[in-house]
Design a protein around this motif. Structure first.
Motif, PDB file in Angstrom:
ATOM      1  N   GLY A 175       0.819  -1.212   0.000  1.00 21.51           N
ATOM      2  CA  GLY A 175       0.000   0.000   0.000  1.00 21.51           C
ATOM      3  C   GLY A 175       0.853   1.262   0.000  1.00 21.51           C
ATOM      4  O   GLY A 175       2.063   1.223   0.257  1.00 21.51           O
ATOM      5  N   ALA A 176       0.173   2.386  -0.314  1.00 22.37           N
ATOM      6  CA  ALA A 176       0.887   3.672  -0.376  1.00 22.37           C
ATOM      7  C   ALA A 176       1.285   4.149   1.017  1.00 22.37           C
ATOM      8  O   ALA A 176       2.299   4.824   1.184  1.00 22.37           O
ATOM      9  CB  ALA A 176       0.003   4.714  -1.055  1.00 22.37           C
ATOM     10  N   GLN A 177       0.499   3.789   2.016  1.00 22.52           N
ATOM     11  CA  GLN A 177       0.833   4.223   3.386  1.00 22.52           C
ATOM     12  C   GLN A 177       2.153   3.576   3.822  1.00 22.52           C
ATOM     13  O   GLN A 177       3.017   4.223   4.411  1.00 22.52           O
ATOM     14  CB  GLN A 177      -0.321   3.842   4.330  1.00 22.52           C
ATOM     15  CG  GLN A 177      -0.137   4.260   5.776  1.00 22.52           C
ATOM     16  CD  GLN A 177      -0.159   5.771   5.990  1.00 22.52           C
ATOM     17  OE1 GLN A 177      -0.515   6.543   5.107  1.00 22.52           O
ATOM     18  NE2 GLN A 177       0.244   6.191   7.178  1.00 22.52           N
ATOM     19  N   TYR A 201      -3.926  14.451   4.077  1.00 18.30           N
ATOM     20  CA  TYR A 201      -4.380  13.113   4.478  1.00 18.30           C
ATOM     21  C   TYR A 201      -3.891  12.796   5.914  1.00 18.30           C
ATOM     22  O   TYR A 201      -2.679  12.768   6.153  1.00 18.30           O
ATOM     23  CB  TYR A 201      -3.795  12.125   3.466  1.00 18.30           C
ATOM     24  CG  TYR A 201      -4.073  10.666   3.716  1.00 18.30           C
ATOM     25  CD1 TYR A 201      -5.352  10.205   3.967  1.00 18.30           C
ATOM     26  CD2 TYR A 201      -3.032   9.741   3.667  1.00 18.30           C
ATOM     27  CE1 TYR A 201      -5.592   8.867   4.174  1.00 18.30           C
ATOM     28  CE2 TYR A 201      -3.267   8.394   3.870  1.00 18.30           C
ATOM     29  CZ  TYR A 201      -4.547   7.963   4.135  1.00 18.30           C
ATOM     30  OH  TYR A 201      -4.784   6.637   4.351  1.00 18.30           O
ATOM     31  N   ASN A 250      -6.281  14.764  -1.485  1.00 15.05           N
ATOM     32  CA  ASN A 250      -7.140  14.323  -0.387  1.00 15.05           C
ATOM     33  C   ASN A 250      -6.868  15.251   0.792  1.00 15.05           C
ATOM     34  O   ASN A 250      -5.743  15.265   1.284  1.00 15.05           O
ATOM     35  CB  ASN A 250      -6.781  12.866  -0.010  1.00 15.05           C
ATOM     36  CG  ASN A 250      -7.794  12.257   0.922  1.00 15.05           C
ATOM     37  OD1 ASN A 250      -8.741  12.916   1.332  1.00 15.05           O
ATOM     38  ND2 ASN A 250      -7.591  11.000   1.281  1.00 15.05           N
ATOM     39  N   ASP A 278       2.495  11.735  -3.606  1.00 14.64           N
ATOM     40  CA  ASP A 278       1.554  10.636  -3.361  1.00 14.64           C
ATOM     41  C   ASP A 278       0.517  10.646  -4.479  1.00 14.64           C
ATOM     42  O   ASP A 278      -0.339  11.529  -4.537  1.00 14.64           O
ATOM     43  CB  ASP A 278       0.911  10.842  -1.982  1.00 14.64           C
ATOM     44  CG  ASP A 278       0.001   9.692  -1.581  1.00 14.64           C
ATOM     45  OD1 ASP A 278      -0.471   8.972  -2.483  1.00 14.64           O
ATOM     46  OD2 ASP A 278      -0.253   9.533  -0.378  1.00 14.64           O
ATOM     47  N   THR A 280      -1.797   8.376  -5.063  1.00 15.90           N
ATOM     48  CA  THR A 280      -2.829   7.374  -4.772  1.00 15.90           C
ATOM     49  C   THR A 280      -4.110   7.565  -5.597  1.00 15.90           C
ATOM     50  O   THR A 280      -4.768   6.600  -5.960  1.00 15.90           O
ATOM     51  CB  THR A 280      -3.142   7.419  -3.266  1.00 15.90           C
ATOM     52  OG1 THR A 280      -1.970   7.004  -2.584  1.00 15.90           O
ATOM     53  CG2 THR A 280      -4.273   6.510  -2.879  1.00 15.90           C
ATOM     54  N   SER A 308      -0.618   3.420  -5.693  1.00 17.96           N
ATOM     55  CA  SER A 308      -1.446   2.458  -4.961  1.00 17.96           C
ATOM     56  C   SER A 308      -2.529   1.875  -5.858  1.00 17.96           C
ATOM     57  O   SER A 308      -3.028   2.545  -6.764  1.00 17.96           O
ATOM     58  CB  SER A 308      -2.117   3.175  -3.790  1.00 17.96           C
ATOM     59  OG  SER A 308      -3.066   2.334  -3.181  1.00 17.96           O
ATOM     60  N   SER A 310      -5.231   0.864  -4.309  1.00 19.95           N
ATOM     61  CA  SER A 310      -6.359   0.874  -3.375  1.00 19.95           C
ATOM     62  C   SER A 310      -7.603   1.563  -3.913  1.00 19.95           C
ATOM     63  O   SER A 310      -8.722   1.146  -3.617  1.00 19.95           O
ATOM     64  CB  SER A 310      -5.959   1.556  -2.067  1.00 19.95           C
ATOM     65  OG  SER A 310      -5.028   0.759  -1.395  1.00 19.95           O
ATOM     66  N   LYS A 311      -7.428   2.664  -4.633  1.00 15.92           N
ATOM     67  CA  LYS A 311      -8.608   3.420  -5.062  1.00 15.92           C
ATOM     68  C   LYS A 311      -9.082   2.950  -6.436  1.00 15.92           C
ATOM     69  O   LYS A 311     -10.273   2.882  -6.684  1.00 15.92           O
ATOM     70  CB  LYS A 311      -8.293   4.918  -5.109  1.00 15.92           C
ATOM     71  CG  LYS A 311      -7.611   5.447  -3.872  1.00 15.92           C
ATOM     72  CD  LYS A 311      -8.490   5.385  -2.649  1.00 15.92           C
ATOM     73  CE  LYS A 311      -7.693   5.757  -1.412  1.00 15.92           C
ATOM     74  NZ  LYS A 311      -8.471   5.827  -0.209  1.00 15.92           N
ATOM     75  N   ARG A 318      -4.005  -4.379  -0.588  1.00 13.88           N
ATOM     76  CA  ARG A 318      -2.833  -3.838   0.115  1.00 13.88           C
ATOM     77  C   ARG A 318      -1.589  -3.903  -0.776  1.00 13.88           C
ATOM     78  O   ARG A 318      -0.541  -4.423  -0.372  1.00 13.88           O
ATOM     79  CB  ARG A 318      -2.554  -4.565   1.459  1.00 13.88           C
ATOM     80  CG  ARG A 318      -3.684  -4.642   2.440  1.00 13.88           C
ATOM     81  CD  ARG A 318      -4.336  -3.303   2.789  1.00 13.88           C
ATOM     82  NE  ARG A 318      -3.408  -2.263   3.176  1.00 13.88           N
ATOM     83  CZ  ARG A 318      -3.444  -1.018   2.648  1.00 13.88           C
ATOM     84  NH1 ARG A 318      -4.360  -0.667   1.750  1.00 13.88           N
ATOM     85  NH2 ARG A 318      -2.564  -0.135   3.025  1.00 13.88           N
TER      86      ARG A 318
HETATM   87  C1  LIG Z   1      -3.540  10.422  -0.300  1.00 15.85           C
HETATM   88  C2  LIG Z   1      -3.576   9.014   0.198  1.00 15.85           C
HETATM   89  N1  LIG Z   1      -2.430   8.356   0.398  1.00 15.85           N
HETATM   90  C3  LIG Z   1      -2.422   7.087   0.838  1.00 15.85           C
HETATM   91  C4  LIG Z   1      -3.582   6.426   1.132  1.00 15.85           C
HETATM   92  C5  LIG Z   1      -3.509   5.012   1.630  1.00 15.85           C
HETATM   93  O1  LIG Z   1      -3.366   4.197   0.532  1.00 15.85           O
HETATM   94  P1  LIG Z   1      -3.090   2.633   0.676  1.00 15.85           P
HETATM   95  O2  LIG Z   1      -4.401   1.966   0.891  1.00 15.85           O
HETATM   96  O3  LIG Z   1      -2.474   2.269  -0.645  1.00 15.85           O
HETATM   97  O4  LIG Z   1      -2.143   2.434   1.804  1.00 15.85           O
HETATM   98  C6  LIG Z   1      -4.811   7.075   0.950  1.00 15.85           C
HETATM   99  C7  LIG Z   1      -6.066   6.399   1.293  1.00 15.85           C
HETATM  100  O5  LIG Z   1      -7.074   7.021   1.504  1.00 15.85           O
HETATM  101  C8  LIG Z   1      -4.807   8.398   0.469  1.00 15.85           C
HETATM  102  O6  LIG Z   1      -5.940   9.062   0.274  1.00 15.85           O
END
Ligand SMILES: Cc1ncc(COP(=O)(O)O)c(C=O)c1O
Length: 478
Positions: A175-177, A201, A250, A278, A280, A308, A310-311, A318
């Protein structure tokens, strides 16, 4: 047994609580108890956290000691707080299913996450990945940089977006986090300053704090990124790193156009400050306008890019990644071993399959999100006509300006209406944003209409109970 967690100071708790109080309300203790439960429910007061003494709380909060005692009594009765003579009070949670939130009709709607469910193509990609698993089961399965095939399709996607990239510039992460946390470990240490947008974020802010670095907010304007403000911040605080979400940011949903990208990268380059971008939300453009080139196309090796699935596909996979110079990729992979030893193979195979031909799924996703955005816009106009927002050209949320600084009150009250929503101050480094609320449109039209209907009821009940708008304007933004 004594609580295992750390202790929170009265001042920090007061800051986390935000503007929880209805001015002139008689039921101060009920409000305070509800605001504390909100902090427990969304994880900002983890179970085990030791609370300040009642005396310290009385100094820190704008209410009487009787109100504080009564709020703590309520929380003890509900099992949220436990106290022992000589040991003080601590969060005993959990707050119960759904965060202790009760809905009139028992249906909890969670607007805290801006994350869509998986699209139908994911199941098919999983079946394909399962067929490929036997090839991998005979090996150790550790891939610190990620599966070569996945790194290649990720690199190809950048190349298709106008940023030539090779597989050795990619590290696959969980994941990006995770990608952001790994990058922070490499670039920033205790006490280092990290420039961030304000608002930004919340989990990105948490990662900076967890690295013992100091987030320094650069306020966004109504139109987006103020290059002069970045230039001034770079001069004044000498940050180690800057973190930006230039694509459907975000929470604001704003997009940094090409000219701004070029200027911003130029000031960062002049200051020798690396930039972490980022991306994402980058695939979620909801118009036909062409996207600007990625920031790294302007900044070369100065820029580390986080991505990522994720979206665009599903958060439950993940899987994310880092794009950087081959040298930084090498350093990232060597420090990674202290944290984890790679991302699960199965999920990487699933994403490899999806990224081989990403456009059909993305086209469908964008149509769906655009329709949901329009439902949210219409429902807000109907139920919350006093709120203002810009309709974003992409991303997954509406950043609303409320008619008064009552964002925390709304989030607290929402708990009694079967709704969870993030209060505005969570998007800010030192509090503030009390007049802002993010409404994600990641759920189905029916759920969105119901959720926004509830928001309308809450907004009406909160109307006139907040602090005067001037209080928000005078909130210092460092
Ligand atoms: C700007 C940003 N970065 C990272 C994330 C987290 O992403 P990931 O699910 O890939 O860890 C989000 C999730 O809302 C996000 O909005």
């Amino acid at each position: 047994m004594l609580p295992p967690g750390g202790r929170i100071s009265g001042t920090r708790l007061a800051r986390l609580l935000g503007e929880w109080r209805r001015s002139g309300a008689r039921q101060g203790s009920t409000d305070l108890a509800a605001a504390l439960k909100l902090l427990v429910a969304d994880g900002r007061l983890p179970v085990g956290t030791r609370l300040p003494s009642e005396r310290e709380l009385t100094d820190a909060l704008p209410v009487s000691r009787t109100t504080i005692t009564s709020a703590l009594d309520q929380l003890r009765t509900e099992g949220v707080v436990e106290s022992r003579r000589g040991a003080g009070s601590w969060i005993n949670g959990p707050v119960g299913a759904g965060g202790g939130i009760t809905g009139g009709d028992d249906t909890l709607i969670d607007l805290t996450r801006c994350a869509p469910p998986a699209h139908p193509g994911l199941r098919q990609a999983m079946v394909a990945a399962m067929d490929q698993m036997p090839e991998h089961l005979g090996s150790h399965g550790y891939h610190e940089r990620g599966l070569p095939a996945l790194r290649q399709v990720i690199a190809d996607r950048y190349t298709a977006r106008g940023l030539p990239t090779s597989a050795d510039q990619i590290v696959v992460t969980s994941g990006a986090q995770h990608a952001w946390a790994l990058t922070l470990r490499l670039f920033a240490g205790p006490g280092d300053r990290v420039l961030v947008e304000q608002p930004t974020y919340p989990n990105a802010l948490e990662a900076v704090r967890a690295a013992s670095a100091i987030p320094v907010p650069v306020p966004m304007t109504d139109d987006g990124w103020d290059v002069d403000a970045y230039e001034a911040a770079l001069r004044q605080v000498g940050p180690r790193l800057a973190y930006l979400i230039p694509d459907f940011q975000n929470p604001t949903g704003l997009l940094l156009p090409s000219a701004g990208r070029e200027k911003l990268v130029a000031v960062l380059r002049k200051a020798h400050t690396p930039l972490v971008v980022d991306e994402t939300l980058v695939e979620l453009s909801l118009t036909d306008e062409p996207m600007p080139l990625p920031m790294a196309a302007f900044g070369g090796d100065l820029v580390v890019t986080l991505g990522s699935a994720s979206k665009s596909h599903w958060g439950g996979l993940r899987v994310g990644w880092i794009r950087a110079s081959a040298e930084i990729v090498h350093r990232l992979t060597s420090t990674r071993a202290a944290i984890d030893l790679g991302t699960p193979v199965f999920e990487q195979l699933v994403l490899t399959d999806l990224l081989r031909d990403p456009e059909p799924v993305l086209r469908q996703r964008r149509l769906e999100f655009a329709a949901q955005r329009d439902v949210a816009v219409q429902a807000l106009a109907e139920h919350c006509p006093q709120w203002n927002f810009k309709v974003p050209a992409g991303g997954l949320g509406l950043w609303c300006t409320l008619d008064a600084p009552v964002s925390t009150r709304i989030a607290v009250m929402a708990q009694n209406h079967g709704l969870r929503i993030v209060p505005g101050p969570r998007w800010a480094v030192h509090g503030g944003c009390e007049q802002m609320l993010r409404v994600p449109y990641t759920q189905s039209p029916e759920v969105l209409r119901e959720a926004i209907g509830r928001l309308g009821v809450i907004a009406a009940s909160v109307a006139g109970t907040g602090f005067p708008a001037d209080a928000e304007l005078s909130t210092p933004v460092a």
